[in-house]
Design an enzyme around this catalytic site. Sequence first.
Site, PDB file in Angstrom:
ATOM      1  N   LYS A  68      -3.908   8.649   1.294  1.00 20.10           N
ATOM      2  CA  LYS A  68      -4.160   9.965   1.900  1.00 20.10           C
ATOM      3  C   LYS A  68      -4.886  10.905   0.931  1.00 20.10           C
ATOM      4  O   LYS A  68      -5.857  11.560   1.294  1.00 20.10           O
ATOM      5  CB  LYS A  68      -2.833  10.563   2.353  1.00 20.10           C
ATOM      6  CG  LYS A  68      -2.959  11.874   3.097  1.00 20.10           C
ATOM      7  CD  LYS A  68      -1.662  12.261   3.782  1.00 20.10           C
ATOM      8  CE  LYS A  68      -0.543  12.604   2.843  1.00 20.10           C
ATOM      9  NZ  LYS A  68       0.306  11.539   2.383  1.00 20.10           N
ATOM     10  N   LYS A 102       6.094   5.446  -6.676  1.00 23.34           N
ATOM     11  CA  LYS A 102       5.041   5.835  -5.740  1.00 23.34           C
ATOM     12  C   LYS A 102       3.691   6.049  -6.419  1.00 23.34           C
ATOM     13  O   LYS A 102       2.648   5.741  -5.890  1.00 23.34           O
ATOM     14  CB  LYS A 102       5.453   7.113  -4.992  1.00 23.34           C
ATOM     15  CG  LYS A 102       4.409   7.617  -4.013  1.00 23.34           C
ATOM     16  CD  LYS A 102       4.886   8.870  -3.298  1.00 23.34           C
ATOM     17  CE  LYS A 102       3.811   9.436  -2.392  1.00 23.34           C
ATOM     18  NZ  LYS A 102       2.694  10.007  -3.142  1.00 23.34           N
ATOM     19  N   ALA A 270       7.761  15.818   0.988  1.00 26.97           N
ATOM     20  CA  ALA A 270       7.753  16.014   2.444  1.00 26.97           C
ATOM     21  C   ALA A 270       8.938  15.353   3.130  1.00 26.97           C
ATOM     22  O   ALA A 270       9.238  15.689   4.272  1.00 26.97           O
ATOM     23  CB  ALA A 270       6.463  15.484   3.039  1.00 26.97           C
ATOM     24  N   PHE A 298       3.414  12.456   2.993  1.00 27.63           N
ATOM     25  CA  PHE A 298       3.882  11.326   3.794  1.00 27.63           C
ATOM     26  C   PHE A 298       3.213  11.291   5.167  1.00 27.63           C
ATOM     27  O   PHE A 298       2.058  11.703   5.310  1.00 27.63           O
ATOM     28  CB  PHE A 298       5.404  11.311   3.882  1.00 27.63           C
ATOM     29  CG  PHE A 298       6.070  11.014   2.571  1.00 27.63           C
ATOM     30  CD1 PHE A 298       5.721   9.901   1.825  1.00 27.63           C
ATOM     31  CD2 PHE A 298       7.047  11.850   2.050  1.00 27.63           C
ATOM     32  CE1 PHE A 298       6.319   9.620   0.608  1.00 27.63           C
ATOM     33  CE2 PHE A 298       7.662  11.584   0.825  1.00 27.63           C
ATOM     34  CZ  PHE A 298       7.288  10.467   0.122  1.00 27.63           C
ATOM     35  N   PHE A 378     -10.065  -1.151   2.830  1.00 27.75           N
ATOM     36  CA  PHE A 378      -9.672  -1.996   1.712  1.00 27.75           C
ATOM     37  C   PHE A 378     -10.573  -3.222   1.701  1.00 27.75           C
ATOM     38  O   PHE A 378     -11.126  -3.621   2.730  1.00 27.75           O
ATOM     39  CB  PHE A 378      -8.199  -2.412   1.836  1.00 27.75           C
ATOM     40  CG  PHE A 378      -7.220  -1.382   1.338  1.00 27.75           C
ATOM     41  CD1 PHE A 378      -6.381  -1.659   0.266  1.00 27.75           C
ATOM     42  CD2 PHE A 378      -7.131  -0.130   1.939  1.00 27.75           C
ATOM     43  CE1 PHE A 378      -5.462  -0.722  -0.191  1.00 27.75           C
ATOM     44  CE2 PHE A 378      -6.231   0.810   1.485  1.00 27.75           C
ATOM     45  CZ  PHE A 378      -5.390   0.520   0.412  1.00 27.75           C
ATOM     46  N   TRP A 406     -12.647   4.931  -1.942  1.00 22.03           N
ATOM     47  CA  TRP A 406     -12.170   4.455  -3.249  1.00 22.03           C
ATOM     48  C   TRP A 406     -13.343   3.879  -4.049  1.00 22.03           C
ATOM     49  O   TRP A 406     -13.511   4.184  -5.221  1.00 22.03           O
ATOM     50  CB  TRP A 406     -11.094   3.381  -3.079  1.00 22.03           C
ATOM     51  CG  TRP A 406     -10.375   3.050  -4.370  1.00 22.03           C
ATOM     52  CD1 TRP A 406      -9.199   3.555  -4.812  1.00 22.03           C
ATOM     53  CD2 TRP A 406     -10.829   2.138  -5.391  1.00 22.03           C
ATOM     54  NE1 TRP A 406      -8.871   3.033  -6.043  1.00 22.03           N
ATOM     55  CE2 TRP A 406      -9.864   2.165  -6.421  1.00 22.03           C
ATOM     56  CE3 TRP A 406     -11.949   1.327  -5.549  1.00 22.03           C
ATOM     57  CZ2 TRP A 406      -9.978   1.400  -7.583  1.00 22.03           C
ATOM     58  CZ3 TRP A 406     -12.070   0.557  -6.710  1.00 22.03           C
ATOM     59  CH2 TRP A 406     -11.088   0.594  -7.704  1.00 22.03           C
TER      60      TRP A 406
END
Length: 552
Positions: A68, A102, A270, A298, A378, A406
């Site tokens: 995100k 995370k 969150a 989230f 991806f 990315w």
Amino acid sequence: MKDIEIAQQSEMLPIVEVAKKAGLSGSEIEQYGQYKAKIKLPLADRPKTKEKLILVTAVNPTPAGEGKSTVTVGLGDALSLAGKKTMIALREPSLGPVMGMKGGATGGGYSQVVPMEDINLHFTGDMHALTTANNTLAALIDNHIYQGNKLGIDQRRVIWKRVLDINDRALRHVVIGLGGVVQGIPREDGFDITVASEMMAILCLAKDIADLKKRLGQIVIGYTYAKEPVTVADLGVTGAIALLLKDALKPNLVQTLAHTPAIIHGGPFANIAHGCNSVLATKTALQLADYTITEAGFGADLGAEKFLDIKVPQLGKAPNTIVIVATVRALKMNGGVAKDQLDHEDLVALEKGFANLKRHIQSMKQYDIPVVVAINKFTADTLAELNMLVELCAKEDTTAVVADVWAKGGAGAKELAQAVLASCDQVTTPKRLYAADDSVEDKIKQIVTKIYGGKDVEFSPKALRQLSEFKTLGWDKLPVCMAKTQYSLSDDPKLLGAPTDFTIHVREFVPKLGAGFIVALTGNVLTMPGLPKVPAAMGMDLADDGTITGLY
């Protein structure tokens, strides 16, 4: 190449140049070294911008990854490339997930905010200021009880907890004041993680110093023997706590790898807090840029719902567009595919797992705000999978765009940027999920049925007693901040996809009057997380020349 290596090889602009690009003069910032600054508020009057606000949210998180923050940064850079005056407004990372499992909150690959090492570690000291302010209040409470307890505070009913900005399960439930008379009054206590604290929520919702002090004074720290609430104002320490937050209240200015100005400020989780960066940061970005891109933590069931129902009324501005980030991998996992099998094409699982994204699309559209889906690409995604996901979204009358941010940064989100620009031009009248004067109980039921897709809510005997007390105290009309697992639409983290006919179990409420909401603790959600078996910290190191390795 790893995220940290990409960041370390980048050439950052001096923060004074980034500030100038954002429309800030040298006198409007306070430098924290060469690449970070605080923004002095309030800003001087300047020409009105378009004030377009874009909220980025996502499907429920999975170990497969969603990205995100990466999409948020990539979209911001794409809009900058398109010649739009753009700013990004993100939350600050917490050391809990950074050292735990995370990860950080600075994006990834070629869509990052920098200096990523500083931002993910101590940054400008905001987290430390919040921790210190919170624990100073805790010390003042226990000192008041020890020094004669003029207010008649029942030490069994002190609800103000100490905090620490790291996952430490051993501190969830402790006993303090042991060791004899001079050590204090023994009582049960506990620690929350800093980013779940009311102090953090207040920092993120305060509009200025006066509002900060008002909110701090309204904090309920516990109850008297007569069961009357006791506030910070009653203790007479509002000013002392406020001055510890004086600098932390100022938003932080940094940049992306492509030098798009970014404001990073505040960091509530969150799943156990309201999950949005500060009102001041978002307002400042809206004042400076035509397009402000922010995110909520989230999935849309948590962060986005809280952004729309808790933050928007304080901000006075609803998003012009909501972007929901999804990945083929995450949806296949929601469709039943194991993590080690996600690199294989599986259209059946993808279509099944799409139910999770569909639920989020439907829930966000209830606010009458346009929705765009960003498919974060991806390397293992196949063309057939990507095309299927676009088509499934089209059946929901929703535009879906593949973004490769990315690997390509802003250049990988050009099509997404165009879709967002078109969406922002739509004229709509955003609406609330529930009425402000609905009861706490009714608000929860509407969140559960309209956002989660659940059937009912079950309140524990303790929660029912608290609801009765809130009505007596006049707190029964406050907004609700749901504390729920982020992994599922339900309160069972193992229930993936889009479950139906489930019941949410509310075990307890925590009144946070300074923040202006009531927290509903559901299922087994914890306000102090624990570290995993192999914490990320074990892979980190500091070279002799000061270079950080293993951060990400």
